[in-house]
Design a protein around this motif. Structure first.
Motif, PDB file in Angstrom:
ATOM      1  N   GLU A 156       4.100   3.836  -4.495  1.00 26.55           N
ATOM      2  CA  GLU A 156       3.456   4.904  -5.251  1.00 26.55           C
ATOM      3  C   GLU A 156       2.725   4.363  -6.476  1.00 26.55           C
ATOM      4  O   GLU A 156       1.651   4.858  -6.832  1.00 26.55           O
ATOM      5  N   GLY A 191       0.792  -1.217   0.000  1.00 26.55           N
ATOM      6  CA  GLY A 191       0.000   0.000   0.000  1.00 26.55           C
ATOM      7  C   GLY A 191       0.823   1.264   0.000  1.00 26.55           C
ATOM      8  O   GLY A 191       0.332   2.339  -0.369  1.00 26.55           O
ATOM      9  N   GLN A 210      -0.577   2.987  -5.384  1.00 25.88           N
ATOM     10  CA  GLN A 210      -1.489   4.079  -5.053  1.00 25.88           C
ATOM     11  C   GLN A 210      -2.049   4.744  -6.309  1.00 25.88           C
ATOM     12  O   GLN A 210      -3.248   5.047  -6.389  1.00 25.88           O
ATOM     13  N   TRP A 230      -4.553   2.275  -7.924  1.00 26.18           N
ATOM     14  CA  TRP A 230      -5.810   2.175  -7.188  1.00 26.18           C
ATOM     15  C   TRP A 230      -6.679   3.416  -7.400  1.00 26.18           C
ATOM     16  O   TRP A 230      -7.895   3.316  -7.568  1.00 26.18           O
TER      17      TRP A 230
END
Length: 212
Positions: free
Chosen positions: A194, A191, A197, A200
């Motif tokens: 980068e 999580g 992220q 997502w």
């Protein structure tokens, strides 16, 4: 240009994540699920004979199947940097977890889900599926206590494949993470990436990833 077709809340999130890890320039198309049955819309189903996610297009090529797409993109566009070769110490571990992801881990979960929905109930196959699922989760926990990544010393396409079942797939089956500290720590590391992220945010805007 490479085109990635993502169906909301589906395995195609893997492909967006891999493309972000590689820093690729790609064309992105997102499709919402139907409101009436939560399945793919007709325009997504028309992309590939199986009518399921993920799907990519690369020129005249239309390719489905998560593992095949991951290998294709990493080898063609990433110089196989996420696919350790036969001379690499992590080669066998990478291959095992790459194929375990959908060949065993996801299959167990789907089998358990289908049996839970089936009528009449049959305790013997349900117990069989539960046992296989528990063993698979135990293997995951053990592996993540031995190595930083499923493939070994570095992020590989084995991780790209496995993370969906530990996050979004687990959420869809309402499976708690339980007392699995190695798995929990691994998901926190993922999580923090980068590329994860960015992927997502593209795939499920406004929704938190299931990392706990």
């Amino acid at each position: 240009m490479l085109k990635i077709h993502h169906l909301g809340i589906s395995q195609s999130e893997r492909i967006v994540w891999l493309a972000e890890e590689l820093g690729l320039d790609y064309e992105y198309h997102r499709y919402d699920r139907r409101a009436d049955n939560r399945l793919a819309p007709d325009e997504y189903k028309a992309l590939h004979p199986m009518g399921i996610a993920p799907v990519i297009q690369d020129g005249d090529l239309v390719l489905g199947e998560s593992g095949a797409i991951c290998e294709y993109i990493d080898r063609k566009y990433g110089g196989a940097q996420h696919s350790p070769g036969p001379d690499h110490a992590d080669f066998a571990d990478h291959l095992f977890w790459l194929h375990f992801a959908n060949g065993t881990f996801m299959t167990n979960g789907m089998m358990q889900l289908m049996l839970a929905m089936a009528e009449p109930k049959n305790e013997m196959p349900a117990a069989f599926a539960a046992d296989r699922t528990a063993k698979a989760w135990d293997m995951v926990e053990q592996r993540l206590g031995e190595a930083e990544f499923f493939g070994g010393s570095q992020l590989t396409t084995a991780d790209i494949m496995m993370v969906y079942g530990l996050t979004t797939g687990r959420m869809m089956r309402q499976t708690p993470l339980g007392d699995r500290p190695n798995t929990a720590a691994y998901l926190q590391r993922i999580g923090e990436r980068e590329a994860y992220q960015r992927a997502w945010a593209k795939c499920e805007p406004g929704m938190e990833p299931n990392l706990t």
